[in-house]
Design an enzyme around this catalytic site. Structure first.
Site, PDB file in Angstrom:
ATOM      1  N   LYS A  97     -56.537 -39.437   3.223  1.00  0.00           N
ATOM      2  CA  LYS A  97     -56.025 -39.942   4.819  1.00  0.00           C
ATOM      3  C   LYS A  97     -56.585 -39.615   5.791  1.00  0.00           C
ATOM      4  O   LYS A  97     -57.920 -38.405   5.467  1.00  0.00           O
ATOM      5  CB  LYS A  97     -54.987 -39.877   5.629  1.00  0.00           C
ATOM      6  CG  LYS A  97     -53.930 -40.677   5.849  1.00  0.00           C
ATOM      7  CD  LYS A  97     -53.670 -41.980   5.364  1.00  0.00           C
ATOM      8  CE  LYS A  97     -53.149 -43.152   5.551  1.00  0.00           C
ATOM      9  NZ  LYS A  97     -52.329 -43.945   4.515  1.00  0.00           N
TER      10      LYS A  97
HETATM   11  N1  GLU Z   1     -52.757 -47.076   4.669  1.00  0.00           N
HETATM   12  C1  GLU Z   1     -52.018 -47.966   2.650  1.00  0.00           C
HETATM   13  C2  GLU Z   1     -51.507 -46.620   2.424  1.00  0.00           C
HETATM   14  O1  GLU Z   1     -50.858 -45.841   3.336  1.00  0.00           O
HETATM   15  C3  GLU Z   1     -53.183 -48.361   1.978  1.00  0.00           C
HETATM   16  C4  GLU Z   1     -53.940 -46.837   1.256  1.00  0.00           C
HETATM   17  C5  GLU Z   1     -55.321 -47.577   0.240  1.00  0.00           C
HETATM   18  O2  GLU Z   1     -54.809 -48.900  -0.250  1.00  0.00           O
HETATM   19  O3  GLU Z   1     -56.337 -47.162  -0.297  1.00  0.00           O
HETATM   20  O4  GLU Z   1     -50.434 -46.787   1.601  1.00  0.00           O
END
Ligand code: GLU
Length: 427
Positions: A117
């Protein structure tokens, strides 16, 4: 609590309240599933974390420094994967907690990824488009050594979108000297994005809501739904559920909510929002506050906004039969246990909102193959993967009487633990 988890040791920088709350989930399931204490210890912390200062020339001419983060929680199963958010509450602890959730989510969905993240602490609604572009490009260049199609693939999250991904892709590509679309997912279709990616998280949430209705044997012709948050996730879930015959009785955005116990006309509401920019004062509904919205009587409550919205202070007011977590971490551990004991079926975030990362995976695969699928094909494959994960989580919940969150963790962490055991500990 496992033996390892109680060993005394100095704290890490990421261990804020948010992180510790998320870490409690693995501690609980590690004990429950008899996880090898060495694997447990290795999975309790992020693998690596980078903090960067991002200087940006603002439109006023002044230079302002923002703080940015990118955290890899685990990369055992493949490249790190996870979104980038712009928000004033972004911190090392929050990003580390969310990276950990991404590891469990990808493992649960059986995607060949680890968890990551990133984020920048800022007030995105105060930034002009130009400021956002300069912020994104400089942040990308600061974390450039961590990311890459085989290393770490960012995607959109709160207050970032397709345009943000296009800037990251462009900055990365210019730095390496050739176009690398697969360094991000959730990018515009015209530069290698996947059809269906934009709607994928909301579509997955709607699918989980349907499956939860079947699982809980809810005998209502048109289940009532309350949705907190009307961004990319909440609005798409509302549209799809409305089309499938559910009655959406209340929705909210950052400014407030609206309620009509007989149901909202969602197509008309979507047109109203694109004109007015918010849901408030929509004709044929009463305005409600966000706190009132969470306590409205309904069959299905979908928190699809910020984390930690349902907690010890408001959990006794929750008045739904099914809770589908569109957001990441919307329910505190106390509230999770309390609502479960009250008989509410909770579809946990790592399952309910996994549609986004699942179609991110499709986007990455299509990009690497240079072969693109139709939207129909994307949606079909999404349903297949979500359906399999729902079956596994609901079956285990039935068999073991675990909370669905614990079932989901047990499946994901079980897979990951097996891979870690086989790879061994280096050196
Ligand atoms: N931000 C989204 C999540 O929390 C998508 C993450 C992604 O597609 O890599 O799942």
């Amino acid at each position: 609590m496992s033996v390892i988890a109680s060993v005394k040791r100095p704290t890490m920088e990421c261990e804020n309240e948010h992180f510790l709350m998320t870490q409690r989930q693995i501690d609980e399931i590690a004990f429950e599933m008899g996880l090898d204490p060495e694997l447990h210890e290795r999975l309790r912390y992020p693998k690596r974390a980078l903090i960067v200062t991002v200087p940006v020339r603002m439109d006023s001419g002044v230079v302002t420094s923002f703080t940015g983060y990118r955290v890899h929680h685990d990369v055992t199963l493949g490249p790190a994967k996870g979104g980038i958010r712009f928000h004033p509450e972004v911190s090392l602890g929050e990003v580390s907690a969310l990276a950990m959730l991404m590891t469990w989510k990808c493992a649960l969905m059986n995607l060949p990824y680890g968890g990551a993240k990133g984020g920048i602490r800022c007030h995105p609604w105060d930034l002009s488009l130009g400021e956002k572009e300069r912020l994104t490009r400089r942040y990308t260049s600061e974390i450039i050594n961590l990311i890459g199609p085989d290393k770490d693939i960012p995607a959109p999250d709160m207050y970032t979108n397709e345009q943000t991904m296009a800037w990251i892709m462009d900055t990365y590509s210019i730095n390496v000297g050739h176009s690398v679309p697969s360094v991000v997912t959730g990018k515009p279709v015209s530069i290698g994005g996947s059809l269906g990616r934009n709607e994928a998280t909301g579509r997955g949430v709607a699918y989980c809501a349907q499956r939860a209705v079947e699982f809980s044997e809810l005998k209502t012709a048109s289940p009532t739904v309350v949705i907190q948050g009307f961004g990319n996730v909440g609005s798409v879930a509302a549209k799809i559920l409305h089309e499938k015959g559910f009655t959406i009785v209340a929705v909210s955005d950052v400014y407030g909510g609206i309620y009509n116990p007989k149901g909202l006309d969602i197509p008309r509401l979507l047109a109203y929002i694109s004109e007015m920019g918010k849901v408030e004062n929509f004709a044929g509904a009463n305005n409600v506050t966000n706190a009132e919205l969470l306590s409205l009587p309904c069959d299905i409550l979908i928190p699809a906004a910020l984390g930690n919205q349902i907690h010890s202070e408001n959990m006794d007011k929750i008045n739904c039969k099914i809770l589908v977590e569109g957001a990441n971490g919307p329910t505190s551990p106390e509230a999770d246990q309390y609502l479960h004991d009250k008989g509410i079926l909770i579809v946990p975030d790592i399952l309910a909102n996994a549609g986004g990362v699942t179609v991110s995976y499709f986007e990455w695969v299509q990009g690497l193959m240079h072969l693109f699928w139709s939207e129909d094909e994307v949606n079909k494959r999404l349903e297949q993967i979500m359906g399999r994960a729902c079956d596994q989580v609901f079956d285990l919940t039935k068999k073991t009487k675990l909370r669905p969150r614990m079932s989901a963790l047990r499946i994901g962490i079980g897979r990951l633990a097996e891979a870690k055991r086989l790879r061994g500990l280096y050196p």
